[in-house]
Design an enzyme around this catalytic site. Sequence first.
Site, PDB file in Angstrom:
ATOM      1  N   ALA A 180       6.792  54.926  65.880  1.00 45.80           N
ATOM      2  CA  ALA A 180       7.171  53.845  66.795  1.00 45.80           C
ATOM      3  C   ALA A 180       7.195  54.344  68.243  1.00 45.80           C
ATOM      4  CB  ALA A 180       8.537  53.290  66.399  1.00 45.80           C
TER       5      ALA A 180
ATOM      6  N   HIS B  73      30.169  73.959  73.487  1.00 45.78           N
ATOM      7  CA  HIS B  73      30.778  74.509  72.274  1.00 45.78           C
ATOM      8  C   HIS B  73      32.012  73.698  71.902  1.00 45.78           C
ATOM      9  CE1 HIS B  73      32.184  77.470  69.383  1.00 45.78           C
ATOM     10  NE2 HIS B  73      33.392  77.321  69.910  1.00 45.78           N
TER      11      HIS B  73
END
Length: 468
Positions: free
Chosen positions: A319, A448
């Site tokens: 797509a 993190h």
Amino acid sequence: MVPTAENFDLVIIGGGPAGYAAALYGASAGLHIALIERAKLGGTCLHVGCIPAKELLETAAVYRTVSRAGEFGINAGSPSVDFGVTQARKQQIVDQLTTGLTGLLKRRTVTLFDGTGTLHPGRVVRVSGGASGEVELTGDHVLLASGSVPRTIPGFEVDGRFVVTSDELLSLQTLPATAVVIGGGAIGCEFASMMADLGTEVTVLEALPKILPGCDDDITKLVTRAFSKRGIEVRTGVTVTGHTPGEKTTVVALGDGQSIETELVVVSVGRRPLSETLGLEGTAVEVTERGHVVVDERCRTAEPGVYAAGDLIATPALAHVGFAEGMLVVKDVLGEDPLPIAYDRVPWCIYCHPEVAFAGLSEEAAKEAGYDVVTAKQRYGGNGRAMIVGDNEGMVKIIAERNADGGAGQILGVHMVGPWVTEQLGQAYLAVNWEATAAEVAQFIQPHPTMSEVFGEAAMALTGRSLH
Ligand code: NAI
């Protein structure tokens, strides 16, 4: 009597991703646009492809999560599936997106026609057979974007009972106890994964030596292993010759004389372009033996002012590639001299479990193309976020060109398998397409705790130093 033809800057045949992207993008640039669609706006992707398939895969993910809720101290009992509810939820999302897309096109003043569009000499487009009646349009430019349909194979004609393609499978109201999936490409692996999670005993039959043939070998191996742990039987290098229906099951005959009894056969052996409905007589538009419309690097056909895009042309049937091609066509119409699409670097996302995502060359393809490569593989096993989520099987593999000093240079490809990798591909895609080196990418900070740290660590490993 057909009324006098109305003229548009761009007449688009087909309202799937390539066609509607061109319509939206072109209209936002001020072009006067006609969009012809004979079914529903949104095409394969919205109605029998990406969106419904991913909704069913999400149902499978919810089932997996609830099954393991006890590990998190959540007592949810043992789950069961009401596939009717699943289907209703899927349909609601599809309907909502269809209404949204239709509204968006209307607000951009794209003129919509319901019917089948055919192209005739002189960029005349006739619309017929739908709610818009018989209409003749002309376009300064015409875009052919009629898409594709599932391929079938001899001996496995769709009967709506034992043999289905993705078109029918996505609307099943109950899942079978057993299923044979013919073809281990993206569609086959996604359906195999979804059905297996929801309790179906699945066998995948792939003609080639491995499933997901375009993927890096290390990635495919990991998917195959993960599938087999979940009870999905993957048989490669097999052919099928036909099937013999019984009362409740059918028996699939394999080329080697063996057979498999199953409730459902899912044929997922690729898609073929739908070019036969386009008319084209008397035009210079060329169609290959396989049905693809022939285009140059700017999606231009041999007929002046006529373009083709999406699954109709021989580029990856994705797509987002259709979106990119639709926008490229508009830029060309506007005379903006657009850069061609780098088809060997487009993003690929496959939503089976574990997910697969990649951009650029696999190790095998890079070597075949003559590159001397260095690779780094970093696993999700020790990644904090992946452990928290409880899904830490997988890896990121980076393939880089080897520098004269033996170190890693330009990143040629990034191939990922594991938790949420379809959502982590973005920066890998940028790295590959920006032609970044491993050292450049390794400089960037990864937040993190995130799963994207695995990509950062793999890039760092290529510099010869690492943290974890
Ligand atoms: P595919 O071309 O990706 O895979 C078809 C597979 O069937 C291949 O591995 C092929 O070797 C195998 N095959 C062909 N004939 C066979 C036979 N007679 N017996 C056994 N195996 C046979 O096609 P697929 O999966 O049907 O997808 C169609 C298109 O849609 C592809 O271009 C695909 O990339 C795209 N797609 C992409 C998705 C994604 O990116 N998440 C999801 C679904 C479709």
